[in-house]
Write a protein that holds these residues in place. Structure first.
Motif, mmCIF file in Angstrom:
data_model
loop_
_atom_site.group_PDB
_atom_site.id
_atom_site.type_symbol
_atom_site.label_atom_id
_atom_site.label_comp_id
_atom_site.label_asym_id
_atom_site.label_seq_id
_atom_site.Cartn_x
_atom_site.Cartn_y
_atom_site.Cartn_z
ATOM 1 N N TRP A 157 12.119 -6.229 11.615
ATOM 2 C CA TRP A 157 12.052 -7.721 11.957
ATOM 3 C C TRP A 157 11.542 -8.221 10.771
ATOM 4 C CZ3 TRP A 157 13.794 -10.810 15.135
ATOM 5 C CH2 TRP A 157 13.285 -12.074 15.339
ATOM 6 N N VAL A 158 12.433 -9.388 10.249
ATOM 7 C CA VAL A 158 12.083 -9.787 8.825
ATOM 8 C C VAL A 158 11.579 -11.283 9.106
ATOM 9 C CG1 VAL A 158 12.762 -10.315 6.773
ATOM 10 C CG2 VAL A 158 13.736 -8.479 7.894
ATOM 11 N N ALA A 159 10.529 -11.860 8.470
ATOM 12 C CA ALA A 159 10.165 -13.113 8.732
ATOM 13 C C ALA A 159 11.263 -14.030 7.743
ATOM 14 C CB ALA A 159 8.724 -13.358 7.919
ATOM 15 N N PRO A 160 11.241 -15.293 7.940
ATOM 16 C CA PRO A 160 12.048 -16.243 7.003
ATOM 17 C C PRO A 160 11.683 -16.026 5.551
ATOM 18 C CG PRO A 160 11.322 -17.382 9.135
ATOM 19 C CD PRO A 160 10.419 -16.180 8.937
ATOM 20 N N ASP A 161 10.832 -15.603 5.156
ATOM 21 C CA ASP A 161 10.381 -15.847 3.745
ATOM 22 C C ASP A 161 10.897 -14.288 3.096
ATOM 23 O OD1 ASP A 161 8.478 -13.998 4.626
ATOM 24 O OD2 ASP A 161 6.571 -15.046 3.666
ATOM 25 N N GLY A 162 11.325 -13.333 4.034
ATOM 26 C CA GLY A 162 11.896 -12.032 3.311
ATOM 27 C C GLY A 162 10.731 -11.029 3.684
ATOM 28 N N SER A 163 9.703 -11.427 4.111
ATOM 29 C CA SER A 163 8.578 -10.086 4.368
ATOM 30 C C SER A 163 9.078 -9.522 5.493
ATOM 31 C CB SER A 163 7.226 -10.820 4.354
ATOM 32 O OG SER A 163 7.208 -11.747 5.547
ATOM 33 N N ILE A 164 8.696 -7.877 5.566
ATOM 34 C CA ILE A 164 9.187 -7.255 6.665
ATOM 35 C C ILE A 164 7.855 -7.143 7.739
ATOM 36 C CG2 ILE A 164 9.933 -4.891 7.406
ATOM 37 C CD1 ILE A 164 11.756 -5.106 5.071
ATOM 38 N N CYS A 165 7.857 -7.297 9.045
ATOM 39 C CA CYS A 165 7.000 -7.203 9.828
ATOM 40 C C CYS A 165 6.708 -6.156 10.652
ATOM 41 C CB CYS A 165 6.996 -8.376 10.863
ATOM 42 S SG CYS A 165 7.065 -10.134 9.880
ATOM 43 N N LEU A 166 7.941 -5.179 10.748
ATOM 44 C CA LEU A 166 8.024 -4.344 11.701
ATOM 45 C C LEU A 166 9.394 -3.404 11.447
ATOM 46 C CD1 LEU A 166 6.640 -3.096 14.396
ATOM 47 C CD2 LEU A 166 8.246 -4.504 15.627
ATOM 48 N N VAL A 167 9.161 -2.222 11.520
ATOM 49 C CA VAL A 167 10.431 -1.302 11.120
ATOM 50 C C VAL A 167 10.525 -0.115 12.250
ATOM 51 C CG1 VAL A 167 11.688 0.205 9.309
ATOM 52 C CG2 VAL A 167 10.386 -1.688 8.610
ATOM 53 N N ARG A 168 11.741 0.159 12.720
ATOM 54 C CA ARG A 168 11.803 1.472 13.508
ATOM 55 C C ARG A 168 12.990 2.315 12.960
ATOM 56 N NH1 ARG A 168 7.199 0.363 14.592
ATOM 57 N NH2 ARG A 168 6.412 0.369 16.453
ATOM 58 N N GLU A 169 12.866 3.557 12.884
ATOM 59 C CA GLU A 169 14.002 4.327 12.415
ATOM 60 C C GLU A 169 14.416 5.145 13.739
ATOM 61 O OE1 GLU A 169 13.570 6.407 8.323
ATOM 62 O OE2 GLU A 169 11.387 6.156 9.008
ATOM 63 N N ASP A 170 15.784 5.697 13.352
ATOM 64 C CA ASP A 170 16.457 6.563 14.366
ATOM 65 C C ASP A 170 17.642 7.367 13.840
ATOM 66 O OD1 ASP A 170 15.728 7.350 17.424
ATOM 67 O OD2 ASP A 170 17.835 7.631 17.048
ATOM 68 N N VAL A 171 18.172 8.295 14.356
ATOM 69 C CA VAL A 171 19.392 8.870 13.833
ATOM 70 C C VAL A 171 20.456 7.998 14.292
ATOM 71 C CG1 VAL A 171 18.491 11.308 13.542
ATOM 72 C CG2 VAL A 171 19.393 10.269 15.971
ATOM 73 N N GLY A 172 20.455 7.278 15.505
ATOM 74 C CA GLY A 172 21.304 6.429 15.864
ATOM 75 C C GLY A 172 21.112 4.887 15.678
ATOM 76 N N ARG A 173 21.866 4.134 15.030
ATOM 77 C CA ARG A 173 21.451 2.640 14.947
ATOM 78 C C ARG A 173 21.239 1.917 16.137
ATOM 79 N NH1 ARG A 173 27.140 3.430 14.425
ATOM 80 N NH2 ARG A 173 28.523 1.889 15.811
ATOM 81 N N HIS A 174 22.110 2.178 17.209
ATOM 82 C CA HIS A 174 21.780 1.494 18.274
ATOM 83 C C HIS A 174 20.243 1.683 18.785
ATOM 84 C CE1 HIS A 174 26.249 2.395 18.721
ATOM 85 N NE2 HIS A 174 26.095 1.081 18.419
ATOM 86 N N ASN A 175 19.885 2.994 18.630
ATOM 87 C CA ASN A 175 18.476 3.644 19.097
ATOM 88 C C ASN A 175 17.329 2.674 18.195
ATOM 89 O OD1 ASN A 175 19.935 5.071 20.800
ATOM 90 N ND2 ASN A 175 19.625 6.977 19.358
ATOM 91 N N ALA A 176 17.693 2.780 16.984
ATOM 92 C CA ALA A 176 16.648 2.167 16.077
ATOM 93 C C ALA A 176 16.623 0.528 16.562
ATOM 94 C CB ALA A 176 17.375 2.332 14.587
ATOM 95 N N LEU A 177 17.756 0.068 16.891
ATOM 96 C CA LEU A 177 17.725 -1.494 17.304
ATOM 97 C C LEU A 177 16.774 -1.682 18.520
ATOM 98 C CD1 LEU A 177 18.240 -4.400 16.810
ATOM 99 C CD2 LEU A 177 20.468 -4.043 17.649
#
Length: 279
Positions: free
Chosen positions: A176-196
């Motif tokens: 989740w990226v703020a309009p200024d480009g700073s990243i607020c939150l990240v999630r990882e997973d082996v599957g791209r759908h799962n990460a989302l």
């Protein structure tokens, strides 16, 4: 699947391998990402099984439920319990009665895999769910214009915020990226759908109100666009390519869709009005 094949308590494991590097061949210890079957169980009834990284279960449950249209908000989830078994993990979600009744009416058995977004759909109508059918939020969320340098900054920063990818080289990430480009939150997973799904769920559970957009390290498939639209988010930025169907769905939803966002370049496929792409 044999119980001894499944490691439900670790996101990665060490394996003895033979590595060739130029003219040097030697035995080494390598870190590999783990994936396990994770079953979503609503009010005691199993709905879907995905192969996913065994972490962020509550985020996964909420994000998946929202993206699938099972819930419209966090207030419709009364509780989440994670139960580990030898052959995988069950995530038990207690739903509001009305939502559970609706779920039973359209229940489908979905055998999810890391690279597939339509496994188990019983009809074409069911497979091609438009965002309006999934959640009441239209894709009209407030998003100030996003400058190209902000997209560049987010892409540059996300790599160092993926510890599992850095360790194993086998996972996707969504941020989740703020309009200024700073990243607020990240999630990882082996599957791209799962990460989302995990990112959507985490943002909802943490009540993050910062306007922004989703950045994914994967391609932008139809279902990635669908999930972002179902969450009411106005922009999806992918480091790889979108599909034609994803572009058409983004256009229909009024979503901004950007692909090939890397190395200070990107391609806008839909919703260019939200991007300040002229320096």
């Amino acid at each position: 699947m044999s119980a001894e094949l499944i490691a439900t308590s670790a996101t990665s494991s060490q394996q003895a391998v033979i590595k060739r590097d130029a003219h040097l061949v030697q035995p080494v210890q390598d870190q590999v990402a783990e994936e396990v079957p994770i079953a979503m169980v609503y009010n005691g009834i199993s709905y879907a099984v995905m192969l996913a990284t065994p972490q962020d279960f509550e985020d996964f449950a909420v994000g998946f439920s929202l993206a699938e249209g099972i819930i419209h908000g966090l207030d419709e989830v009364y509780g989440i319990e994670v139960v580990r078994h030898d052959k995988g993990i069950e995530v038990h979600i207690a739903l509001a009665t009305e939502r559970f009744h609706l779920l039973k009416e359209r229940r489908r058995n979905l055998a999810g895999k890391t690279g597939c977004g339509l496994c188990g759909a019983e009809s074409l109508d069911q497979a091609m769910r438009l965002p309006a059918q999934l959640a009441p939020q239209p894709v009209t969320s407030v998003l100030p214009p996003v400058a190209s340098v902000a997209i560049d900054a987010a892409h540059h920063r996300i790599r160092e915020l993926q510890p599992l990818q850095l360790l194993t080289g086998a996972t996707h990430a969504c941020a989740w990226v703020a309009p200024d480009g700073s990243i607020c939150l990240v999630r990882e997973d082996v599957g791209r759908h799962n990460a989302l799904d995990k990112l959507i769920g985490a943002r909802l559970r943490q009540a993050i109100q910062t306007p922004g957009f989703v950045l994914t390290t994967s391609r932008a498939s139809y279902e990635m666009v669908q999930k972002v639209a179902a969450a009411g988010v106005a922009m999806l930025v992918a480091v790889s390519a979108p599909t034609g169907l994803a572009i058409r769905i983004a256009q229909q939803c009024g979503m901004t869709l950007i692909g090939f966002a890397r190395n200070q370049q990107f391609v806008i496929y839909s919703g260019a009005e939200r991007v300040q792409y002229k320096e």
